[in-house]
Design a protein around this motif. Structure first.
Motif, PDB file in Angstrom:
ATOM      1  N   GLU A 213       0.811  -1.219   0.000  1.00  0.00           N
ATOM      2  CA  GLU A 213       0.000   0.000   0.000  1.00  0.00           C
ATOM      3  C   GLU A 213       0.841   1.265   0.000  1.00  0.00           C
ATOM      4  N   GLY A 214       2.083   1.163   0.494  1.00  0.00           N
ATOM      5  CA  GLY A 214       2.945   2.336   0.596  1.00  0.00           C
ATOM      6  C   GLY A 214       2.841   2.990   1.954  1.00  0.00           C
ATOM      7  N   ASP A 215       3.808   3.824   2.258  1.00  0.00           N
ATOM      8  CA  ASP A 215       3.868   4.474   3.562  1.00  0.00           C
ATOM      9  C   ASP A 215       4.502   5.847   3.375  1.00  0.00           C
ATOM     10  N   LEU A 216       3.682   6.890   3.391  1.00  0.00           N
ATOM     11  CA  LEU A 216       4.191   8.238   3.149  1.00  0.00           C
ATOM     12  C   LEU A 216       5.194   8.675   4.199  1.00  0.00           C
ATOM     13  N   THR A 217       5.040   8.199   5.442  1.00  0.00           N
ATOM     14  CA  THR A 217       5.980   8.596   6.494  1.00  0.00           C
ATOM     15  C   THR A 217       7.365   8.010   6.248  1.00  0.00           C
ATOM     16  N   ALA A 218       7.423   6.894   5.506  1.00  0.00           N
ATOM     17  CA  ALA A 218       8.710   6.276   5.169  1.00  0.00           C
ATOM     18  C   ALA A 218       9.118   6.591   3.729  1.00  0.00           C
ATOM     19  N   HIS A 219       8.343   7.468   3.077  1.00  0.00           N
ATOM     20  CA  HIS A 219       8.623   7.882   1.696  1.00  0.00           C
ATOM     21  C   HIS A 219       8.631   6.688   0.745  1.00  0.00           C
ATOM     22  N   ARG A 220       7.691   5.787   0.946  1.00  0.00           N
ATOM     23  CA  ARG A 220       7.523   4.631   0.064  1.00  0.00           C
ATOM     24  C   ARG A 220       6.228   4.776  -0.709  1.00  0.00           C
ATOM     25  N   THR A 221       6.297   4.528  -2.010  1.00  0.00           N
ATOM     26  CA  THR A 221       5.130   4.744  -2.864  1.00  0.00           C
ATOM     27  C   THR A 221       4.205   3.537  -2.951  1.00  0.00           C
ATOM     28  N   GLY A 222       4.640   2.395  -2.418  1.00  0.00           N
ATOM     29  CA  GLY A 222       3.851   1.184  -2.560  1.00  0.00           C
ATOM     30  C   GLY A 222       4.220   0.439  -3.832  1.00  0.00           C
ATOM     31  N   PRO A 224       2.673  -0.757  -7.325  1.00  0.00           N
ATOM     32  CA  PRO A 224       1.521  -0.646  -8.229  1.00  0.00           C
ATOM     33  C   PRO A 224       0.908  -1.987  -8.641  1.00  0.00           C
ATOM     34  N   LEU A 225       1.708  -3.021  -8.816  1.00  0.00           N
ATOM     35  CA  LEU A 225       1.156  -4.315  -9.223  1.00  0.00           C
ATOM     36  C   LEU A 225       0.454  -5.052  -8.082  1.00  0.00           C
ATOM     37  N   GLY A 226       0.576  -4.534  -6.860  1.00  0.00           N
ATOM     38  CA  GLY A 226      -0.209  -5.057  -5.749  1.00  0.00           C
ATOM     39  C   GLY A 226       0.249  -6.375  -5.166  1.00  0.00           C
ATOM     40  N   ARG A 227       1.512  -6.725  -5.342  1.00  0.00           N
ATOM     41  CA  ARG A 227       2.029  -7.955  -4.751  1.00  0.00           C
ATOM     42  C   ARG A 227       3.512  -7.816  -4.493  1.00  0.00           C
ATOM     43  N   ILE A 228       4.004  -8.584  -3.528  1.00  0.00           N
ATOM     44  CA  ILE A 228       5.432  -8.680  -3.265  1.00  0.00           C
ATOM     45  C   ILE A 228       5.993  -9.785  -4.152  1.00  0.00           C
ATOM     46  N   LEU A 251      24.969  -3.904 -20.306  1.00  0.00           N
ATOM     47  CA  LEU A 251      24.991  -2.648 -19.524  1.00  0.00           C
ATOM     48  C   LEU A 251      23.587  -2.242 -19.070  1.00  0.00           C
ATOM     49  N   HIS A 252      22.661  -3.190 -19.024  1.00  0.00           N
ATOM     50  CA  HIS A 252      21.277  -2.868 -18.692  1.00  0.00           C
ATOM     51  C   HIS A 252      20.984  -3.166 -17.223  1.00  0.00           C
ATOM     52  N   ASP A 253      20.155  -2.331 -16.608  1.00  0.00           N
ATOM     53  CA  ASP A 253      19.703  -2.547 -15.227  1.00  0.00           C
ATOM     54  C   ASP A 253      18.199  -2.781 -15.269  1.00  0.00           C
ATOM     55  N   LEU A 254      17.787  -4.020 -15.079  1.00  0.00           N
ATOM     56  CA  LEU A 254      16.385  -4.410 -15.179  1.00  0.00           C
ATOM     57  C   LEU A 254      15.737  -4.394 -13.802  1.00  0.00           C
ATOM     58  N   TYR A 255      14.814  -3.462 -13.596  1.00  0.00           N
ATOM     59  CA  TYR A 255      14.079  -3.380 -12.326  1.00  0.00           C
ATOM     60  C   TYR A 255      12.947  -4.408 -12.325  1.00  0.00           C
ATOM     61  N   VAL A 256      12.893  -5.199 -11.262  1.00  0.00           N
ATOM     62  CA  VAL A 256      11.827  -6.196 -11.098  1.00  0.00           C
ATOM     63  C   VAL A 256      11.199  -5.918  -9.731  1.00  0.00           C
ATOM     64  N   ASP A 257      10.396  -4.872  -9.682  1.00  0.00           N
ATOM     65  CA  ASP A 257       9.876  -4.412  -8.385  1.00  0.00           C
ATOM     66  C   ASP A 257       8.391  -4.067  -8.430  1.00  0.00           C
ATOM     67  N   GLY A 258       7.682  -4.533  -9.466  1.00  0.00           N
ATOM     68  CA  GLY A 258       6.248  -4.254  -9.542  1.00  0.00           C
ATOM     69  C   GLY A 258       5.916  -2.786  -9.700  1.00  0.00           C
ATOM     70  N   GLY A 259       6.927  -1.989 -10.104  1.00  0.00           N
ATOM     71  CA  GLY A 259       6.710  -0.545 -10.269  1.00  0.00           C
ATOM     72  C   GLY A 259       6.920   0.253  -9.009  1.00  0.00           C
ATOM     73  N   ALA A 260       7.472  -0.357  -7.955  1.00  0.00           N
ATOM     74  CA  ALA A 260       7.553   0.302  -6.648  1.00  0.00           C
ATOM     75  C   ALA A 260       8.325   1.609  -6.660  1.00  0.00           C
ATOM     76  N   THR A 261       9.373   1.696  -7.450  1.00  0.00           N
ATOM     77  CA  THR A 261      10.171   2.926  -7.468  1.00  0.00           C
ATOM     78  C   THR A 261       9.671   3.909  -8.506  1.00  0.00           C
ATOM     79  N   LEU A 262       8.636   3.540  -9.251  1.00  0.00           N
ATOM     80  CA  LEU A 262       8.179   4.360 -10.385  1.00  0.00           C
ATOM     81  C   LEU A 262       9.342   4.634 -11.326  1.00  0.00           C
ATOM     82  N   ARG A 263      10.339   3.735 -11.267  1.00  0.00           N
ATOM     83  CA  ARG A 263      11.593   3.822 -12.020  1.00  0.00           C
ATOM     84  C   ARG A 263      12.230   5.202 -11.867  1.00  0.00           C
ATOM     85  N   ALA A 264      12.208   5.688 -10.620  1.00  0.00           N
ATOM     86  CA  ALA A 264      12.805   7.005 -10.332  1.00  0.00           C
ATOM     87  C   ALA A 264      14.325   6.945 -10.459  1.00  0.00           C
TER      88      ALA A 264
END
Length: 264
Positions: A213-222, A224-228, A251-264
């Motif tokens: 779900e995310g936690d604004l106090t910990a600056h986590r966005t949650g 998006p795919l809704g699963r760990i 030289l590629h960095d593949l994020y596998v995080d369900g969109g958690a970082t919004l690829r920031a």
């Protein structure tokens, strides 16, 4: 007639393969026909995910912080089993603490495994890969390498260093036919993740819900795919990158995080 498995006949070295993501990677590569040298600090019985492919997996003890031990194991492996075609750096540790409370010992131990260990293994195998003109290496890093996380400065910094090291190595060896990529997982159901939940005093269900779900106090966005993630989700990404399907990816960095970082 069915086609041969895509990694049939190839030899893979996987670190941190005793459990979690490393065990899942070893199983995924073996399932695709690879012979796997599965290393861990203290390897025990094969994890359940890897047992169906036991005949293709050899467990070996390895401390990745010991450069001499790494060089010896790589040399012995190539002498006894043949050239290493694939290497996957998974071994890692997490010692969480706010920077003000972070000890020198915890900082050093984190970098010794997560960064120095990656360098030791990568250097040993790519020296041989470049001489042969082929090979693929993947470092399993973390999405924490690309976005700040409170209480995880040592871990995040060590993983960021491992990502950039792998990219620089990849640039150096590309002309020799060797590909180097990274996979950066988000929250994944491993013993490391569960230990973080225990340390926080939360039960697993509550902790998982807060991550999703995310936690604004910990600056986590949650997430998006809704699963760990399950370790197999990360292993599938690794298996793709070491295969010929990814022959033009390096030289590629593949994020596998369900969109958690919004690829920031």
């Amino acid at each position: 007639m069915s086609a041969a498995p895509e990694l049939d006949g190839r030899l893979a070295l996987v670190t941190g393969a005793g459990r979690g993501i490393g065990a899942a990677v070893a199983a995924a590569l073996a399932a695709r026909g690879a012979r796997v040298v599965a290393t861990d600090l203290a390897p025990g019985e094969l994890p359940a995910a890897a047992r169906p492919y036991a005949e293709r997996i050899t467990a070996r003890a390895l401390d990745v912080t010991d450069a001499a031990a790494v060089d010896t194991l790589v040399a012995e492996t190539e002498e006894s089993a043949g050239p290493i075609d694939i290497a996957v750096n998974v071994a890692g540790v997490l010692r969480g603490a706010p920077v003000a409370e972070l000890t020198d010992a915890d900082w050093a131990a984190t970098f010794a495994v997560n960064t120095d260990g990656v360098m030791h293994v990568s250097r040993a195998v790519t020296r041989r890969m470049t001489a042969r003109g082929r090979g693929s290496l993947v470092t399993v890093a973390s999405n924490a390498a690309g976005i700040p996380r409170a209480g995880m400065a040592a871990y995040a910094a060590s993983k960021a260093a491992a990502v950039m090291f792998t990219k620089c190595l990849g640039l150096e060896v590309a002309a020799h036919g060797v590909r180097c990529n990274t996979v950066s997982p988000g929250s994944t159901l491993t013993d490391m993740q569960r230990a973080m939940w225990t340390a926080s005093g939360q039960d697993a269900e509550t902790a998982a819900r807060h991550i999703i779900e995310g936690d604004l106090t910990a600056h986590r966005t949650g997430i998006p795919l809704g699963r760990i993630a399950d370790p197999s989700d990360i292993a599938e990404a690794v298996a793709f990158l070491v295969s010929d399907r990814a022959r033009h990816i390096t030289l590629h960095d593949l994020y596998v995080d369900g969109g958690a970082t919004l690829r920031a």
